[in-house]
Scaffold this motif. Structure first.
Motif, PDB file in Angstrom:
ATOM      1  N   CYS A  56      17.744 -20.789 -20.579  1.00  7.72           N
ATOM      2  CA  CYS A  56      17.897 -21.122 -21.994  1.00  7.72           C
ATOM      3  C   CYS A  56      18.043 -19.838 -22.808  1.00  7.72           C
ATOM      4  CB  CYS A  56      16.711 -21.948 -22.478  1.00  7.72           C
ATOM      5  SG  CYS A  56      15.158 -21.059 -22.541  1.00  7.72           S
ATOM      6  N   ALA A  57      18.601 -19.962 -23.995  1.00  7.50           N
ATOM      7  CA  ALA A  57      18.948 -18.781 -24.787  1.00  7.50           C
ATOM      8  C   ALA A  57      17.737 -17.915 -25.092  1.00  7.50           C
ATOM      9  CB  ALA A  57      19.627 -19.222 -26.083  1.00  7.50           C
ATOM     10  N   ARG A  58      16.611 -18.536 -25.452  1.00  9.39           N
ATOM     11  CA  ARG A  58      15.435 -17.740 -25.790  1.00  9.39           C
ATOM     12  C   ARG A  58      14.927 -16.942 -24.595  1.00  9.39           C
ATOM     13  NH1 ARG A  58      11.798 -17.625 -29.731  1.00  9.39           N
ATOM     14  NH2 ARG A  58      12.755 -19.405 -30.776  1.00  9.39           N
ATOM     15  N   ASN A  59      14.884 -17.582 -23.426  1.00  6.37           N
ATOM     16  CA  ASN A  59      14.417 -16.874 -22.233  1.00  6.37           C
ATOM     17  C   ASN A  59      15.387 -15.775 -21.809  1.00  6.37           C
ATOM     18  OD1 ASN A  59      12.100 -18.404 -22.077  1.00  6.37           O
ATOM     19  ND2 ASN A  59      12.951 -19.872 -20.614  1.00  6.37           N
TER      20      ASN A  59
ATOM     21  N   GLY B  80      29.268 -20.029 -17.234  1.00  9.20           N
ATOM     22  CA  GLY B  80      28.308 -20.491 -16.252  1.00  9.20           C
ATOM     23  C   GLY B  80      27.064 -19.615 -16.272  1.00  9.20           C
ATOM     24  N   ALA B  81      26.342 -19.598 -15.174  1.00  9.14           N
ATOM     25  CA  ALA B  81      25.163 -18.743 -15.060  1.00  9.14           C
ATOM     26  C   ALA B  81      25.584 -17.279 -15.065  1.00  9.14           C
ATOM     27  CB  ALA B  81      24.392 -19.078 -13.783  1.00  9.14           C
ATOM     28  N   PRO B  82      24.760 -16.389 -15.645  1.00  5.93           N
ATOM     29  CA  PRO B  82      25.131 -14.961 -15.730  1.00  5.93           C
ATOM     30  C   PRO B  82      25.106 -14.298 -14.358  1.00  5.93           C
ATOM     31  CG  PRO B  82      22.904 -15.301 -16.547  1.00  5.93           C
ATOM     32  CD  PRO B  82      23.453 -16.656 -16.291  1.00  5.93           C
ATOM     33  N   PRO B  83      26.254 -13.962 -13.780  1.00  5.96           N
ATOM     34  CA  PRO B  83      26.284 -13.467 -12.398  1.00  5.96           C
ATOM     35  C   PRO B  83      25.690 -12.081 -12.242  1.00  5.96           C
ATOM     36  CG  PRO B  83      28.480 -13.377 -13.358  1.00  5.96           C
ATOM     37  CD  PRO B  83      27.613 -14.046 -14.360  1.00  5.96           C
TER      38      PRO B  83
ATOM     39  N   PRO C 287      30.857 -25.048 -18.509  1.00  2.52           N
ATOM     40  CA  PRO C 287      30.051 -24.624 -17.357  1.00  2.52           C
ATOM     41  C   PRO C 287      28.769 -23.916 -17.756  1.00  2.52           C
ATOM     42  CG  PRO C 287      32.365 -24.140 -16.983  1.00  2.52           C
ATOM     43  CD  PRO C 287      32.253 -24.585 -18.407  1.00  2.52           C
ATOM     44  N   THR C 288      28.783 -23.192 -18.890  1.00  2.74           N
ATOM     45  CA  THR C 288      27.551 -22.542 -19.342  1.00  2.74           C
ATOM     46  C   THR C 288      26.513 -23.580 -19.732  1.00  2.74           C
ATOM     47  OG1 THR C 288      28.812 -20.643 -20.142  1.00  2.74           O
ATOM     48  CG2 THR C 288      26.595 -20.915 -21.002  1.00  2.74           C
ATOM     49  N   ALA C 289      26.925 -24.607 -20.489  1.00  2.00           N
ATOM     50  CA  ALA C 289      25.988 -25.666 -20.871  1.00  2.00           C
ATOM     51  C   ALA C 289      25.463 -26.406 -19.647  1.00  2.00           C
ATOM     52  CB  ALA C 289      26.669 -26.637 -21.828  1.00  2.00           C
ATOM     53  N   THR C 290      26.329 -26.621 -18.653  1.00  3.41           N
ATOM     54  CA  THR C 290      25.882 -27.292 -17.428  1.00  3.41           C
ATOM     55  C   THR C 290      24.839 -26.463 -16.699  1.00  3.41           C
ATOM     56  OG1 THR C 290      28.068 -28.322 -17.225  1.00  3.41           O
ATOM     57  CG2 THR C 290      26.678 -28.272 -15.263  1.00  3.41           C
ATOM     58  N   ALA C 291      25.069 -25.157 -16.585  1.00  2.97           N
ATOM     59  CA  ALA C 291      24.103 -24.288 -15.905  1.00  2.97           C
ATOM     60  C   ALA C 291      22.787 -24.212 -16.672  1.00  2.97           C
ATOM     61  CB  ALA C 291      24.696 -22.891 -15.738  1.00  2.97           C
ATOM     62  N   VAL C 292      22.848 -24.168 -18.005  1.00  2.00           N
ATOM     63  CA  VAL C 292      21.619 -24.080 -18.802  1.00  2.00           C
ATOM     64  C   VAL C 292      20.826 -25.369 -18.704  1.00  2.00           C
ATOM     65  CG1 VAL C 292      20.745 -23.882 -21.160  1.00  2.00           C
ATOM     66  CG2 VAL C 292      22.537 -22.357 -20.379  1.00  2.00           C
ATOM     67  N   MET C 293      21.499 -26.507 -18.734  1.00  2.00           N
ATOM     68  CA  MET C 293      20.779 -27.779 -18.622  1.00  2.00           C
ATOM     69  C   MET C 293      20.181 -27.957 -17.235  1.00  2.00           C
ATOM     70  SD  MET C 293      23.029 -30.494 -20.867  1.00  2.00           S
ATOM     71  CE  MET C 293      24.562 -30.179 -19.990  1.00  2.00           C
TER      72      MET C 293
END
Length: 759
Positions: free
Chosen positions: A520-523, A441-444, A507-513
Motif C-alpha cells: 500500500c502507498a503508506r507502507n 505492478g509490484a516494484p521490481p 496491474p499496480t492496483a491488482t498487486a496492491v490489492m
C-alpha cells in the motif's frame, strides 16, 4: 533524371538540355535523410505545412518551399578507378625498367591511349622480345656467357614480363568496364544517383536558409566534453544538481577510465561503437544541463549531437561491455524529449533503452548502475502515468515502429518473484510485458534485496505514486457516475471520455490489492524512508539526498490527509511536512527539474497551503492565542508566496500539456464577503486527476466533476495563446524552426533503430 519545369516555361526553353541535378535536395543532403526527389520533396513540404499550419500544399508555388536541387558534380575519381590507375602506373614503371630500350615507344603509346588494349599489349611484347638480345649482349659483356645460360635467363625474364602484362590487361579491362557502367545508353551520366557524399554542388553560394541553421553539432560542441572546459563543467553541474540528484546514475567514464575499469590497456584505436556511445551519453548530460538552465537553443544542439553519435553507434553491433552506456544514452535522450513534451519520441527512446537492457547477459553479477537506471525509468514512468491518468489508450502507439521487447520464457524464478508475479533481474524487468509502456505492478527493483538502497527507495516511491493515481482515478469515476451530464460534455476530449466510461484495474492496483500490507502507498513511503536512512548511515558521502527527502515528505503529507477516520483538518505533522517541502524547494529550485512528478508534488503542496491559509483566515480572531495564530499565519503566508513565485516561473518554461496548477494570488484588497482569502476557483488546474483532487477536495461531487471538465477547455485555450505568442516572438520562432530541423535527425535515427530491431 528528374527535371524542374514550371508550367509557364516555353517549348524552346524546355528543349534545351538541362544540367544534371543531384538526386536529393540540398536540405535532405545536409540532414543526411532520405529524399524522394519530388518538387518539392516530402520533407520540405512537411516542414512548410508545419511552419504555416497547413494541411495541404495545393496552390503553393514551388519557390516557397526552399527545396533546392544543386547541379551534380563528381567529387574525386570514378569509384573503382583510383586504385586500378595506380596499379597500372606501377606496372608501367616496372615494364619500362625491365624493357630498357622500349621505354620511349611505351611512353608515347601510353600518352596516345591510356587504356591499353590487347593488340597494343602484344605489339609491345613483340618489340621487347626483339630488343632483349642486343640489350643482353651489349650490357652484360657479350659472348662471355654460353648460349644455354643466356637463353635460360632470357626465358625466365620474359615469363615474368608476360605475367605483368597479363595483369595489366586485366586491370585495363576492369577500368573500361567501370567507365561504361557510369554512362547511360544516351551518354548521360548516372552520377546524380550516387550517394550524396560522392557529389558536390557547382554553386555552393546558393545554399538555402535552412542549411545554414544546421551546423555540425558534434564538432562544434566537442570542447564542452573536456573536463577542463568551464562551460562544459557548468552544464554538467546543472544536470547533477537537478536530474541526477535524484537518479544518482554512475558517472560517465572517459575512454581511459572505461578500460581501466575492465583492467585492460587502452587501445591505440578506440572501437567506433564504444567511442560514440560514450560521446552520446556525455552530450545527453550536457543537453539536459542546458535545458535546466533554460539555454534552449544550446540544449537542442547538444541533443542533436547525441543523436548523431547514436546514429554512428547503430552502424555496428553493441557489445556487452558498453551495453549499459548505450542504454543510458537512450534513456537520457528520452528524458530530454519528455521535458520538451514529445511523448511519442520519449516512448520510442524508452523502449530502445529497455531493448538494450534486456540483452544484458550477466545475470549473476549485474552491471553497476542497471538497478539505478531502472528505478529512474520507473520514476519517470510514474510521471507519464499521472499525466495520462493511467490510460494506455491515450498514448501514441509505437509498436509498429519499435516492436515490444521479447521476453525469455526459460528463466528460473524464486519465491519473491512467484509471490508478487514480478521479475527482479534487470534483463527480465526490461522484457516484462507489463513494462512495455510504463513500469507497473509490484516494484521490481524494490523487491530485489541485492539492489542498491537508493534505487530500491526510489522504486518504492514510484509504486506509491502509481497507487495514489489509481485511487484518484477511481474517485473521479465515481463522481462522474453521481454527477448529471453537462451540456458541455461534448467539449471534453475523447481521451477523457474513454477514461471516464471505461473501468480498468491497472496491474499496480491488482498487486496492491493482493498484498495490501506490504505494497500500500503508506507502507511504500515508510519503506522508502527506512531504506534511505540505512543508505545514509552506511556511507560517508556528503550528499544530502534532498530529492528523496522532499518526495517522502510530500507523500507523507498527502497520505496523512487521506485517513479514513480523519476530521478533515490539518495535523501538526502534516503542516510541518508541507512547510518542509516548500522550504526545500525555495532553498534549491533546481529540484523542480527532477525527471518525474516532483514538480507536481510541490504544486500540490502549495495548493494544500492555500486550503490551510483559507481555514486559518476564516477562523481568525476566534481562538484564544491570537498572537501565535497570527505569527503562524504570517509564516505560512510568506512560504506560500515564495514557493508560488518559483512555481510560476518554472511553469512558464514548460509545454502547456506538462504544466501543473496555475495558482492564484492571495487577496491583497482585504476580505471580500463570500470569497476565500485565496480563491481556488480561479486555479488553472492540471490535466492530471490526481492533481485536480487537491484543488477540488472541498467541493461537492457535482461541482468537482464540472470543474474537471472545464480544466480541459482551459488548457486548450492556454495552448492557443502560447502558440500565438510563439508566432509573434522572433526568438521563439527561430527555436521552433531549429527544433523542426533537428527532429528530422531523430526520425532518421528511430527509422534505423526500427529496421534493426525488427530484423
Amino acid at each position: 533524371m528528374k527535371r524542374v519545369a514550371d508550367s509557364g516555361e516555353s517549348e524552346a526553353a524546355a528543349a534545351v538540355p538541362q544540367m544534371p541535378l543531384c538526386a536529393s535536395c540540398d536540405r535532405c543532403r545536409s540532414r543526411k535523410t532520405k529524399c524522394d526527389g519530388e518538387r518539392p520533396c516530402s520533407n520540405c513540404a512537411q516542414k512548410y505545412m508545419k511552419r504555416h499550419k497547413l494541411k495541404s500544399i495545393d496552390g503553393v508555388p514551388y519557390s516557397e518551399f526552399e527545396c533546392v536541387y544543386s547541379p551534380a558534380k563528381r567529387r574525386g575519381p570514378v569509384p573503382g578507378k583510383s586504385t586500378d590507375s595506380r596499379k597500372v602506373k606501377s606496372l608501367q614503371g616496372s615494364i619500362r625498367g625491365a624493357s630498357g630500350g622500349a621505354r620511349t615507344s611505351y611512353d608515347s603509346y601510353g600518352q596516345q591511349q591510356p587504356a591499353i588494349d590487347d593488340v597494343g599489349l602484344r605489339h609491345l611484347m613483340l618489340a621487347q622480345q626483339q630488343q632483349q638480345t642486343p640489350a643482353f649482349d651489349q650490357g652484360w659483356g657479350g659472348g662471355l656467357y654460353d648460349s644455354a645460360g643466356l637463353g635460360s635467363g632470357m626465358a625466365s625474364q620474359q615469363q615474368a614480363l608476360q605475367q605483368q602484362l597479363d595483369q595489366l590487361n586485366y586491370l585495363t579491362q576492369q577500368q573500361a568496364l567501370a567507365q561504361q557502367q557510369t554512362l547511360l545508353p544516351g551518354g548521360q551520366n548516372l552520377e546524380q544517383d550516387q550517394p550524396a557524399a560522392q557529389r558536390i554542388r557547382m554553386e555552393p553560394g546558393k545554399e538555402s536558409a535552412n542549411n545554414r541553421l544546421v551546423a555540425d553539432t558534434v564538432a562544434g560542441n566537442m570542447r564542452l566534453l573536456s573536463r577542463n572546459d568551464i562551460d562544459g563543467n557548468r552544464l554538467r553541474a546543472y544536470y547533477r544538481l537537478s536530474i541526477d540528484e535524484l537518479f544518482a546514475l554512475p558517472t560517465i567514464p572517459t575512454d581511459e577510465e572505461f578500460f581501466s575499469r575492465l583492467n585492460l590497456p587502452v587501445p591505440r584505436i578506440m572501437p567506433k561503437g564504444l567511442h560514440n556511445a560514450l560521446l552520446a551519453a556525455q552530450f545527453s548530460e550536457l543537453a539536459l544541463g542546458a535545458l535546466v538552465h533554460n539555454e534552449v537553443q544550446l540544449a537542442m544542439e547538444l541533443c542533436n549531437a547525441t543523436v548523431h553519435c547514436l546514429r554512428k553507434c547503430v552502424e555496428e553491433p553493441v557489445e556487452q561491455s558498453y551495453l549499459f552506456e548505450v542504454s543510458r544514452a537512450y534513456f537520457l535522450l528520452g528524458v530530454f524529449r519528455a521535458f520538451r513534451g514529445d511523448t511519442d519520441r520519449y516512448l520510442k527512446y524508452r523502449r530502445v533503452c529497455m531493448t538494450h537492457l534486456s540483452q544484458l547477459q550477466d545475470e549473476e553479477s549485474p552491471v553497476v548502475g542497471c538497478e539505478a537506471l531502472l528505478a529512474a525509468i520507473a520514476y519517470l514512468d510514474a510521471w507519464a502515468y499521472m499525466m495520462h491518468n493511467a490510460n494506455e489508450s491515450a498514448l501514441p502507439s509505437i509498436d509498429d515502429t519499435i516492436p515490444p521487447v521479447v521476453q525469455n520464457s526459460n528463466i528460473p524464478t524464486n519465491s519473491t518473484q512467484e509471490k508478487y508475479d514480478v521479475m527482479t533481474t534487470p534483463a527480465c524487468i526490461a522484457a516484462d510485458p507489463k513494462n512495455q509502456v510504463w513500469i507497473q505492478g509490484a516494484p521490481p527493483v524494490y523487491l530485489n534485496n541485492e539492489a542498491p538502497l537508493p534505487a530500491r527507495s526510489l522504486d518504492a516511491l514510484a509504486c506509491a505514486i502509481r497507487s495514489c493515481c489509481d485511487q484518484a482515478n477511481s474517485r473521479f469515476k465515481s463522481m462522474e457516475k453521481d454527477a448529471k451530464p453537462s451540456p458541455d460534455d461534448e467539449a471534453c476530449s475523447s481521451d477523457d471520455q474513454k477514461t471516464y466510461s471505461t473501468a480498468f484495474i491497472s496491474p499496480t492496483a491488482t498487486a496492491v490489492m493482493s498484498h495490501k500490507d506490504e505494497l500500500c502507498a503508506r507502507n511504500m513511503v515508510l519503506s522508502a524512508f527506512t531504506l534511505l536512512q540505512q543508505h545514509e548511515a552506511s556511507t560517508s558521502s556528503p550528499q544530502k539526498n534532498q530529492g528523496h527527502h522532499l518526495i517522502i515528505s510530500a507523500m507523507d503529507a498527502f497520505l496523512e490527509n487521506g485517513d479514513e477516520d480523519g476530521s478533515g483538518s490539518f495535523t501538526d505533522s502534516q503542516i510541518q511536512s508541507l512547510i518542509n517541502v516548500c522550504n526545500t524547494v525555495i532553498e534549491n529550485p533546481l529540484l523542480l527539474h527532477h525527471g518525474g512528478p516532483t514538480y507536481h508534488m510541490v504544486s500540490n503542496a502549495a495548493i494544500l497551503l492555500c486550503h490551510l491559509l483559507n481555514g486559518m483566515y476564516a477562523s481568525k480572531g476566534n481562538g484564544k492565542n491570537e498572537e501565535m495564530e497570527s505569527a503562524v499565519f504570517e509564516e505560512i503566508l510568506d512560504t506560500f508566496v515564495s514557493v508560488r513565485k518559483l512555481l510560476h516561473i518554472h511553469r512558464r518554461k514548460l509545454p502547456v500539456k506538462l504544466r501543473c496548477h496555475g495558482i492564484p494570488r492571495p487577496s491583497v484588497t482585504g476580505p471580500i464577503p463570500g470569497r476565500a482569502f485565496i480563491d481556488l476557483g480561479e486555479t488553472l488546474m492540471c490535466a492530471c486527476r490526481g492533481c485536480q483532487g487537491f484543488v477540488l477536495m472541498a467541493c461537492s461531487p457535482c461541482v468537482a466533476a464540472e470543474r474537471a471538465r472545464a480544466a480541459g477547455r482551459m488548457q486548450d485555450m492556454e495552448a492557443v495563446r502560447e502558440a500565438e505568442r510563439a508566432e509573434a516572438e522572433e526568438l521563439d520562432k527561430e527555436i521552433l524552426d531549429l527544433g523542426a530541423e533537428f527532429d528530422l535527425d531523430d526520425d532518421a535515427l528511430l527509422n534505423m533503430l526500427s529496421r534493426i530491431i525488427t530484423a
